[in-house]
Design an enzyme around this catalytic site. Structure first.
Site, PDB file in Angstrom:
ATOM      1  N   TYR A  95      75.503  15.776 -24.209  1.00 38.90           N
ATOM      2  CA  TYR A  95      74.217  16.430 -24.503  1.00 38.90           C
ATOM      3  C   TYR A  95      73.386  16.593 -23.238  1.00 38.90           C
ATOM      4  CZ  TYR A  95      74.536  15.939 -29.600  1.00 38.90           C
ATOM      5  OH  TYR A  95      74.887  16.030 -30.913  1.00 38.90           O
ATOM      6  N   LYS A 142      68.373 -16.137 -37.814  1.00 33.26           N
ATOM      7  CA  LYS A 142      67.608 -14.967 -38.279  1.00 33.26           C
ATOM      8  C   LYS A 142      68.232 -13.671 -37.759  1.00 33.26           C
ATOM      9  CE  LYS A 142      64.334 -15.455 -34.468  1.00 33.26           C
ATOM     10  NZ  LYS A 142      63.103 -16.124 -34.029  1.00 33.26           N
TER      11      LYS A 142
END
Ligand SMILES: *Cc1c(COP(=O)(O)O)cnc(C)c1O
Length: 333
Positions: free
Chosen positions: A243, A33
């Site tokens: 940042y 999955k």
């Protein structure tokens, strides 16, 4: 672009350990999955087939369609089909949905033995079987899922006892060839003598099982994430990186920026808090498409064992791996 390498020897090593427990390749259903836990659906399906695995578990129809030709048996965990299929089995997660399955669909009934997430209640099993018969569905298996198999507690035993009762109930309804399964990776590894029809194995096959209740030391991580350099520069003591200027350079050095950021699946919580396997320090905030390290390498190994960044970010390897975007190129080595 950053890329993923998949170590086939490690994958086969893990499957050797797993099949040693199940005593047969036929009893292993590889859980694929969510893009095979980020490893690449097709890539893992082809390696599993090469090893001799014939069964797979996925979340939905789209995934099942992609790997149809690799396996004899596919179990879909969470989708009600619109038409029946020979190869694909579908999970009944709720008694109220039984009437929505097309006639003659091959189904597996999930029973809630303690987890209280999905599956019919233990007290609803007989009624569910009656409804399955009335809907003319082909009931092939009954299964359950453990909530704490990786912890040393009595819960694993309680759920096994509960599932034993369910087996009795189902067999008393006259089903002869019905199959039973309950084990995920952590549960399978706790068996001295595995006696169920199948185990649904995900994280152990990928080499990232963590458990207090079994020995995991022989498993080897399959996936490595490698990033490529965008740019390099020399920085001086006191310079600030990225940042928010959250990292201050401690001494003059060379740093580089690499093409793996949070949009690709790099957990942003690791900003200023991660060191690669080759001891390169992550500096500053992780950006959307890139991140900076004290390094001059053209290619940088970001991680080769997802349990380590997982620990740093306060999460689990499952999340680190499934966060990796499907577009990241995979190379089987
Ligand atoms: C994801 C999943 C598994 C696999 O669990 P692992 O811990 O990765 O082995 C097995 N069964 C079900 C129902 C699942 O949802």
């Amino acid at each position: 672009m950053a890329y993923i390498t998949l170590n086939k020897n490690n994958f086969f090593n893990n499957l050797d350990i797993i099949t040693n427990k199940t005593k047969s390749k036929d009893k292993v259903a590889i859980v694929l999955k969510d893009n095979a836990y980020g490893h690449g659906l097709i890539e893992v399906a082809s390696m599993a087939k090469e090893y001799g695995i014939t069964k797979a578990v996925v979340r939905c129809q789209v995934e099942a369609d992609v790997i149809k030709d690799f396996f004899d048996y596919i179990l879909v965990l969470a989708e009600i089909p619109s038409f029946k299929s020979d190869k694909i089995r579908y999970t009944i997660n709720d008694i109220k949905t039984i009437k929505k399955f097309p006639q003659e669909t091959k189904v597996e009934l999930k029973v809630d033995t303690l987890m209280h997430r999905n599956g019919v209640d233990m007290g609803e099993v007989e009624e569910a079987i009656n409804l399955i018969k009335r809907q003319n569905l082909n009931l092939e298996a009954v299964f359950t899922h453990h909530r704490s198999a990786d912890e040393l507690s009595s819960e694993w035993f309680i759920q096994n006892e509960n599932f034993k009762k369910i087996k009795k109930t189902v067999l008393s309804k006259g089903f002869k060839n019905i199959r039973f399964h309950s084990a995920n990776s952590a549960s399978l590894m706790r068996y001295e003598n595995f006696d169920e029809d199948m185990a649904r194995v995900g994280i152990a096959a990928y080499g990232c099982l963590q458990s207090d209740a079994c020995d995991v030391s022989e498993f080897k991580a399959v996936l490595s994430l490698i990033a490529n350099k965008n740019s390099s520069r020399s920085v001086k003591k006191g310079d600030r990186i990225g940042y928010g200027a959250t990292y201050e350079v401690k001494k003059d050095c060379k740093i580089s920026n690499y093409d793996f950021g949070y949009a690709d699946g790099f957990c942003r919580l690791l900003s200023n808090n991660y060191i690669t396997p080759c001891h390169n320090e992550l500096i500053g905030r992780i950006s959307m498409d890139n991140s900076s390290f004290i390094s001059e390498e053209d290619e940088l190994l970001i991680f080769d064992d997802a349990t380590i960044p997982a620990k740093g970010a306060g999460t689990i390897a499952y999340e680190v791996l499934t966060s990796l975007k499907p577009y990241i190129k995979k190379v089987i080595k």
